[in-house]
Write a protein that holds these residues in place. Structure first.
Motif, short mmCIF file in Angstrom:
data_model
loop_
_atom_site.label_atom_id
_atom_site.label_comp_id
_atom_site.label_asym_id
_atom_site.label_seq_id
_atom_site.Cartn_x
_atom_site.Cartn_y
_atom_site.Cartn_z
N ARG A 75 -65.82 10.47 -25.07
CA ARG A 75 -64.89 10.49 -23.93
C ARG A 75 -63.44 10.42 -24.43
NH1 ARG A 75 -66.54 6.23 -20.11
NH2 ARG A 75 -68.13 7.77 -19.62
N ALA A 76 -63.21 9.56 -25.44
CA ALA A 76 -61.85 9.45 -25.99
C ALA A 76 -61.40 10.80 -26.55
CB ALA A 76 -61.81 8.37 -27.07
N ARG A 77 -62.32 11.49 -27.24
CA ARG A 77 -61.96 12.80 -27.82
C ARG A 77 -61.65 13.81 -26.72
NH1 ARG A 77 -66.27 11.69 -32.20
NH2 ARG A 77 -64.94 11.26 -34.00
N ALA A 78 -62.44 13.74 -25.65
CA ALA A 78 -62.20 14.68 -24.55
C ALA A 78 -60.87 14.38 -23.85
CB ALA A 78 -63.36 14.58 -23.55
N LEU A 79 -60.55 13.09 -23.74
CA LEU A 79 -59.31 12.72 -23.06
C LEU A 79 -58.07 12.97 -23.91
CD1 LEU A 79 -60.49 9.30 -21.51
CD2 LEU A 79 -59.94 11.39 -20.26
N HIS A 80 -58.27 12.97 -25.23
CA HIS A 80 -57.11 13.12 -26.14
C HIS A 80 -57.40 14.25 -27.13
CE1 HIS A 80 -55.48 9.25 -24.68
NE2 HIS A 80 -56.75 8.88 -24.65
N PRO A 81 -57.42 15.48 -26.66
CA PRO A 81 -57.78 16.59 -27.55
C PRO A 81 -56.82 16.75 -28.72
CG PRO A 81 -56.94 17.40 -25.44
CD PRO A 81 -57.11 15.93 -25.30
N ASP A 82 -55.60 16.25 -28.59
CA ASP A 82 -54.63 16.42 -29.68
C ASP A 82 -54.71 15.29 -30.71
OD1 ASP A 82 -53.75 18.64 -28.41
OD2 ASP A 82 -52.15 17.59 -27.32
N THR A 83 -55.53 14.32 -30.45
CA THR A 83 -55.62 13.18 -31.39
C THR A 83 -56.86 13.32 -32.26
OG1 THR A 83 -54.57 11.78 -29.73
CG2 THR A 83 -55.69 10.66 -31.54
N ARG A 84 -56.68 13.04 -33.55
CA ARG A 84 -57.83 13.10 -34.47
C ARG A 84 -58.47 11.73 -34.57
NH1 ARG A 84 -57.05 14.03 -40.00
NH2 ARG A 84 -59.27 13.73 -40.27
N PHE A 85 -59.73 11.63 -34.28
CA PHE A 85 -60.45 10.36 -34.45
C PHE A 85 -61.39 10.57 -35.64
CE2 PHE A 85 -59.42 10.64 -29.94
CZ PHE A 85 -58.84 9.41 -29.70
N ASP A 86 -61.00 10.06 -36.80
CA ASP A 86 -61.91 10.24 -37.93
C ASP A 86 -62.99 9.16 -37.89
OD1 ASP A 86 -60.77 7.93 -38.87
OD2 ASP A 86 -59.40 8.94 -40.25
N ASP A 87 -63.78 9.10 -38.94
CA ASP A 87 -64.94 8.20 -38.91
C ASP A 87 -64.56 6.73 -38.88
OD1 ASP A 87 -66.51 10.35 -38.91
OD2 ASP A 87 -67.00 10.32 -41.06
N THR A 88 -63.30 6.44 -39.17
CA THR A 88 -62.91 5.02 -39.20
C THR A 88 -62.22 4.60 -37.90
OG1 THR A 88 -60.79 5.53 -40.22
CG2 THR A 88 -62.63 5.04 -41.71
N PHE A 89 -62.50 5.35 -36.81
CA PHE A 89 -61.82 5.02 -35.56
C PHE A 89 -62.10 3.56 -35.16
CE2 PHE A 89 -65.93 6.81 -34.24
CZ PHE A 89 -66.40 5.83 -33.37
N GLU A 90 -61.12 3.00 -34.47
CA GLU A 90 -61.24 1.60 -34.05
C GLU A 90 -62.27 1.50 -32.93
OE1 GLU A 90 -58.87 -1.17 -34.60
OE2 GLU A 90 -57.42 -0.18 -35.87
N SER A 91 -63.02 0.44 -32.96
CA SER A 91 -64.06 0.28 -31.94
C SER A 91 -64.46 -1.18 -31.85
CB SER A 91 -65.28 1.11 -32.33
OG SER A 91 -66.40 0.72 -31.54
N ARG A 92 -64.63 -1.62 -30.62
CA ARG A 92 -65.05 -3.01 -30.46
C ARG A 92 -66.47 -3.23 -30.94
NH1 ARG A 92 -68.26 -4.80 -26.66
NH2 ARG A 92 -69.04 -3.47 -25.01
N PHE A 93 -67.20 -2.12 -31.13
CA PHE A 93 -68.56 -2.23 -31.65
C PHE A 93 -68.53 -2.57 -33.14
CE2 PHE A 93 -68.79 0.36 -27.91
CZ PHE A 93 -69.98 -0.02 -27.29
N ARG A 94 -67.36 -2.34 -33.75
CA ARG A 94 -67.23 -2.69 -35.18
C ARG A 94 -66.04 -3.59 -35.34
NH1 ARG A 94 -66.28 2.72 -37.35
NH2 ARG A 94 -66.34 3.51 -35.24
#
Ligand code: SF4
Ligand code: SF4
Length: 278
Positions: A75-94
């Motif tokens: 959802r974040a990627r869909a909402l922010h198509p111009d932003t790159r979320f690499d594998d180290t994206f921030e997440s409350r799950f981690r």
């Protein structure tokens, strides 16, 4: 919807500007979260930004709509198509494994609070702080001076002789059942009965228990309030730091966009253009 606002909302509006997805808006009668925009801050923070600043803790996980980290980052990627979320994206799950580890909030609170209190970093120093801020940073919890209780057997108890009607004092240890007390004025004797001993001992024991209970409650309350105060200050600091990071990112993006679109003098015009070259 993963995060929702409960009816405890007091409409303070603190959460709205913190949402990286603009998912929060003023509803009627309270603020609401658009479930199609909320990502639980996955992609941006390893904590929920709205919950971090809410003064009444009413931004909570919706138990009826639990979503996976994969769904939320998509959802974040869909909402922010111009932003790159690499594998180290921030997440409350981690929690705590992200770039800033800011979301280690709860567990790291004491350490973070301590480092905040002793901050002598280059960006903000006591020399650059307003005097009032520096004074607040130097605040030290005042020591409570507890009044000591005398030893329970050290009390003296006033007694009035039933014969000569003169008062005198007796140590509490003399108030044992069957003990004989003599009046120092007329030498009349008095035998301590069960009920007298019971009243003296009960009064002292109840008073001492109450004293200790009140002291324990007082200390617990102060420690709890201090912890809550420090936690709320840390949350505020983290939320503001996140806000500044977003603002910094915005400035960078705006400068990048300007650099991309700027027609510098002498820039060749594309082939095929009306006044082009070659
Ligand atoms: S959890 Fe994050 S994304 Fe969801 S509403 Fe709160 S601030 Fe916005
Ligand atoms: S921060 Fe909490 S109380 Fe304030 S508007 Fe948001 S949800 Fe309501």
């Amino acid at each position: 919807m993963a995060t929702m606002i409960t009816n405890d909302c007091i409409n303070c509006g603190a959460c709205e500007p913190e949402c990286p997805n603009n998912a929060i808006s003023q509803g009627d009668p309270i603020f609401v979260i658009d479930p199609m925009l909320c990502t639980e801050c996955v992609g941006f923070h390893d904590y929920e930004a709205c919950a971090a600043v809410c003064p009444v803790d009413c931004c909570v996980t919706d138990p009826n709509n639990i979503e996976t980290e994969e769904a939320l980052i998509e959802r974040a990627r869909a909402l922010h198509p111009d932003t790159r979320f690499d594998d180290t994206f921030e997440s409350r799950f981690r929690k705590g494994q992200g770039k800033s580890a800011a979301g280690g909030a709860k567990n790291d609170l004491p350490a973070r609070a301590a480092s905040t209190a002793g901050n002598t970093g280059t960006e903000v120093t006591s020399a650059t702080m307003p005097a009032s801020t520096a004074a607040v940073s130097a605040y030290a919890e005042p020591e409570v001076i507890f009044v000591p209780l005398p030893d329970i057997d050290s009390w003296d108890i006033p007694v009035r002789c039933f014969k000569c009607n003169q008062p005198h004092v007796e140590p509490v240890r003399n108030f044992m059942i069957g003990n004989v007390i003599f009046c120092p004025h007329c030498n009349k004797s008095m035998v301590v009965r069960d009920n007298l001993n019971f009243h003296v001992r009960t009064l002292l024991k109840d008073s001492y228990d109450k004293w200790q209970n009140e002291k324990n409650e007082f200390q617990t309350k102060r420690e709890r309030e201090l912890t809550e105060f420090v936690e709320s200050r840390v949350k505020e600091a983290e939320a503001f730091e996140a806000h500044q990071q977003r603002e910094l990112q915005k400035i960078r993006q705006q400068l990048d966009a300007m650099g991309e679109t700027y027609d510098a003098p002498g820039k060749p015009i594309k082939k095929g253009s009306r006044f082009g070259w070659g």
